[in-house]
Design a protein around this motif. Structure first.
Motif, PDB file in Angstrom:
ATOM      1  N   GLN A 203       0.826  -1.211   0.000  1.00 54.96           N
ATOM      2  CA  GLN A 203       0.000   0.000   0.000  1.00 54.96           C
ATOM      3  C   GLN A 203       0.861   1.262   0.000  1.00 54.96           C
ATOM      4  OE1 GLN A 203       0.227  -2.114   2.473  1.00 54.96           O
ATOM      5  NE2 GLN A 203       0.688  -1.024   4.383  1.00 54.96           N
ATOM      6  N   VAL A 204       2.045   1.188   0.614  1.00 54.63           N
ATOM      7  CA  VAL A 204       2.943   2.350   0.631  1.00 54.63           C
ATOM      8  C   VAL A 204       3.469   2.636  -0.772  1.00 54.63           C
ATOM      9  CG1 VAL A 204       5.149   3.224   1.483  1.00 54.63           C
ATOM     10  CG2 VAL A 204       3.591   2.045   3.033  1.00 54.63           C
ATOM     11  N   ILE A 205       3.785   1.577  -1.517  1.00 57.62           N
ATOM     12  CA  ILE A 205       4.234   1.740  -2.906  1.00 57.62           C
ATOM     13  C   ILE A 205       3.121   2.376  -3.733  1.00 57.62           C
ATOM     14  CG2 ILE A 205       5.043   0.540  -4.971  1.00 57.62           C
ATOM     15  CD1 ILE A 205       6.192  -1.619  -3.145  1.00 57.62           C
ATOM     16  N   PHE A 206       1.892   1.901  -3.525  1.00 60.86           N
ATOM     17  CA  PHE A 206       0.754   2.452  -4.268  1.00 60.86           C
ATOM     18  C   PHE A 206       0.541   3.921  -3.923  1.00 60.86           C
ATOM     19  CE2 PHE A 206      -3.806   3.417  -4.473  1.00 60.86           C
ATOM     20  CZ  PHE A 206      -4.051   3.158  -5.817  1.00 60.86           C
ATOM     21  N   GLN A 207       0.615   4.261  -2.650  1.00 57.47           N
ATOM     22  CA  GLN A 207       0.432   5.653  -2.232  1.00 57.47           C
ATOM     23  C   GLN A 207       1.511   6.559  -2.814  1.00 57.47           C
ATOM     24  OE1 GLN A 207       0.426   5.350   2.037  1.00 57.47           O
ATOM     25  NE2 GLN A 207      -1.567   4.331   2.120  1.00 57.47           N
ATOM     26  N   ALA A 208       2.751   6.080  -2.787  1.00 64.03           N
ATOM     27  CA  ALA A 208       3.854   6.863  -3.358  1.00 64.03           C
ATOM     28  C   ALA A 208       3.671   7.040  -4.853  1.00 64.03           C
ATOM     29  CB  ALA A 208       5.185   6.178  -3.059  1.00 64.03           C
ATOM     30  N   ALA A 209       3.206   5.996  -5.535  1.00 65.21           N
ATOM     31  CA  ALA A 209       2.989   6.072  -6.982  1.00 65.21           C
ATOM     32  C   ALA A 209       1.883   7.073  -7.310  1.00 65.21           C
ATOM     33  CB  ALA A 209       2.642   4.693  -7.524  1.00 65.21           C
ATOM     34  N   MET A 210       0.798   7.035  -6.549  1.00 66.70           N
ATOM     35  CA  MET A 210      -0.315   7.954  -6.798  1.00 66.70           C
ATOM     36  C   MET A 210       0.096   9.406  -6.555  1.00 66.70           C
ATOM     37  SD  MET A 210      -2.855   6.248  -7.966  1.00 66.70           S
ATOM     38  CE  MET A 210      -1.551   5.340  -8.825  1.00 66.70           C
ATOM     39  N   LEU A 211       0.875   9.637  -5.501  1.00 69.28           N
ATOM     40  CA  LEU A 211       1.346  10.992  -5.225  1.00 69.28           C
ATOM     41  C   LEU A 211       2.294  11.459  -6.328  1.00 69.28           C
ATOM     42  CD1 LEU A 211       1.518  13.467  -3.449  1.00 69.28           C
ATOM     43  CD2 LEU A 211       3.287  12.331  -2.084  1.00 69.28           C
ATOM     44  N   THR A 212       3.135  10.561  -6.817  1.00 68.56           N
ATOM     45  CA  THR A 212       4.056  10.909  -7.901  1.00 68.56           C
ATOM     46  C   THR A 212       3.291  11.319  -9.159  1.00 68.56           C
ATOM     47  OG1 THR A 212       5.720   9.350  -7.072  1.00 68.56           O
ATOM     48  CG2 THR A 212       5.930  10.068  -9.356  1.00 68.56           C
ATOM     49  N   ILE A 213       2.283  10.531  -9.512  1.00 69.92           N
ATOM     50  CA  ILE A 213       1.489  10.837 -10.706  1.00 69.92           C
ATOM     51  C   ILE A 213       0.744  12.155 -10.526  1.00 69.92           C
ATOM     52  CG2 ILE A 213      -0.500  10.089 -12.080  1.00 69.92           C
ATOM     53  CD1 ILE A 213       0.401   7.200 -11.546  1.00 69.92           C
ATOM     54  N   ALA A 214       0.193  12.370  -9.326  1.00 71.07           N
ATOM     55  CA  ALA A 214      -0.535  13.611  -9.063  1.00 71.07           C
ATOM     56  C   ALA A 214       0.390  14.821  -9.157  1.00 71.07           C
ATOM     57  CB  ALA A 214      -1.189  13.547  -7.680  1.00 71.07           C
ATOM     58  N   MET A 215       1.593  14.694  -8.599  1.00 72.63           N
ATOM     59  CA  MET A 215       2.550  15.797  -8.664  1.00 72.63           C
ATOM     60  C   MET A 215       2.993  16.055 -10.098  1.00 72.63           C
ATOM     61  SD  MET A 215       4.963  15.319  -5.279  1.00 72.63           S
ATOM     62  CE  MET A 215       5.981  16.725  -5.768  1.00 72.63           C
ATOM     63  N   PHE A 216       3.231  14.991 -10.855  1.00 76.64           N
ATOM     64  CA  PHE A 216       3.629  15.144 -12.252  1.00 76.64           C
ATOM     65  C   PHE A 216       2.533  15.846 -13.056  1.00 76.64           C
ATOM     66  CE2 PHE A 216       3.529  13.328 -16.605  1.00 76.64           C
ATOM     67  CZ  PHE A 216       4.700  13.910 -17.087  1.00 76.64           C
ATOM     68  N   ALA A 217       1.286  15.440 -12.838  1.00 79.32           N
ATOM     69  CA  ALA A 217       0.168  16.066 -13.543  1.00 79.32           C
ATOM     70  C   ALA A 217       0.053  17.546 -13.176  1.00 79.32           C
ATOM     71  CB  ALA A 217      -1.136  15.331 -13.223  1.00 79.32           C
ATOM     72  N   GLY A 218       0.189  17.844 -11.884  1.00 81.95           N
ATOM     73  CA  GLY A 218       0.095  19.241 -11.440  1.00 81.95           C
ATOM     74  C   GLY A 218       1.215  20.098 -11.986  1.00 81.95           C
ATOM     75  N   ILE A 219       2.434  19.577 -11.937  1.00 77.14           N
ATOM     76  CA  ILE A 219       3.587  20.329 -12.451  1.00 77.14           C
ATOM     77  C   ILE A 219       3.462  20.553 -13.948  1.00 77.14           C
ATOM     78  CG2 ILE A 219       6.084  20.244 -12.812  1.00 77.14           C
ATOM     79  CD1 ILE A 219       6.223  18.605 -10.175  1.00 77.14           C
ATOM     80  N   SER A 220       3.010  19.522 -14.666  1.00 77.59           N
ATOM     81  CA  SER A 220       2.834  19.647 -16.118  1.00 77.59           C
ATOM     82  C   SER A 220       1.793  20.707 -16.449  1.00 77.59           C
ATOM     83  CB  SER A 220       2.425  18.296 -16.719  1.00 77.59           C
ATOM     84  OG  SER A 220       3.416  17.319 -16.496  1.00 77.59           O
ATOM     85  N   MET A 221       0.721  20.745 -15.673  1.00 74.84           N
ATOM     86  CA  MET A 221      -0.321  21.741 -15.903  1.00 74.84           C
ATOM     87  C   MET A 221       0.218  23.154 -15.697  1.00 74.84           C
ATOM     88  SD  MET A 221      -4.121  21.962 -14.169  1.00 74.84           S
ATOM     89  CE  MET A 221      -4.484  20.318 -14.794  1.00 74.84           C
ATOM     90  N   VAL A 222       1.022  23.323 -14.643  1.00 74.99           N
ATOM     91  CA  VAL A 222       1.636  24.631 -14.393  1.00 74.99           C
ATOM     92  C   VAL A 222       2.528  25.036 -15.563  1.00 74.99           C
ATOM     93  CG1 VAL A 222       3.295  25.871 -12.951  1.00 74.99           C
ATOM     94  CG2 VAL A 222       1.536  24.458 -11.880  1.00 74.99           C
TER      95      VAL A 222
END
Length: 228
Positions: free
Chosen positions: A114-133
């Protein structure tokens, strides 16, 4: 037909096609990484995986080989030959899967999937947010280039020093690397149009994928430190 038109000078329809293909290849690279990592975890003996971390000099050698192979993969991904481009991207995905083996194995055993999944989801969310900026902001992020280069050399020196002298870089180093990886994604995304031709979406996707994996590595490291 492959063209050498810089994305910034291409027609709008060509720009749109370039971005679609680039991010599609980033997504496919992530999926390929997950698949290859799952296979490696099953077929590679635990003793070999643990040995990668057991001796700091072995890990230093692995990182050195990884860096050299990454340079080769990047060169291939920017080749004029489409098949060579995909060879470079595929080779780099395999390299990332290998370098992640010890971290994923330890995270699975001591922190849980579950920790790997949480880290992966946060990574994808951060990448999406940074790309949008990067795409929506009218700011020039060129100033980040020197910061990234200097930060990269400092972090590399600290990593090598930590391995040679056996000191733990700690939580704040991981936080700093997350910031550095985020800045790299922001800079790379904002400079896509100025750095690649419309035919080089495979090479562009490799660079973004590499930064995403760096971000994921240190986010996962932070999550694991919280469980210790």
């Amino acid at each position: 037909m492959m063209t050498d038109v810089l994305v910034a000078h291409a027609r709008d329809v060509e720009k749109e096609e370039f971005y679609k293909k680039t991010y599609l290849h980033v997504a496919l690279s992530i999926l390929a990484f997950i698949g290859v990592e799952a296979v490696l975890l099953k077929i590679v003996p635990d003793q070999i995986i643990y040995a990668m971390f057991a001796q700091r000099y072995i890990w230093l050698l692995i990182i050195g080989v990884f860096w050299l192979a990454s340079v080769l993969a990047t060169k291939w991904s920017l080749s004029l030959s489409r098949s060579t481009q995909y060879l470079g991207l595929g080779f780099y995905v395999l390299l990332e899967a290998i370098i992640f083996l010890p971290l994923i194995k330890i995270a699975t055993l001591y922190a849980g999937p579950q920790v790997i999944f949480q880290a992966a989801m946060l990574t994808i969310a951060m990448f999406a947010g940074i790309s949008m900026v990067a795409f929506t902001s009218k700011r020039d992020f060129s100033f980040l280039r020197n910061i990234i280069i200097i930060g990269g050399f400092i972090s590399l020196g600290l990593i090598v020093g930590g391995m040679l002298f056996g000191f733990n870089l700690g939580l704040w180093f991981s936080v700093g690397m997350v910031i550095l990886a985020s800045a790299t994604i922001l800079y790379q995304t904002s400079k896509l149009k100025d750095s690649y031709a419309t035919s080089q979406y495979v090479g562009a996707s490799l660079q973004l994928f590499a930064s995403i994996m760096l971000l994921f590595w240190y986010i996962l490291s932070i999550f694991m430190s919280r469980r210790n």
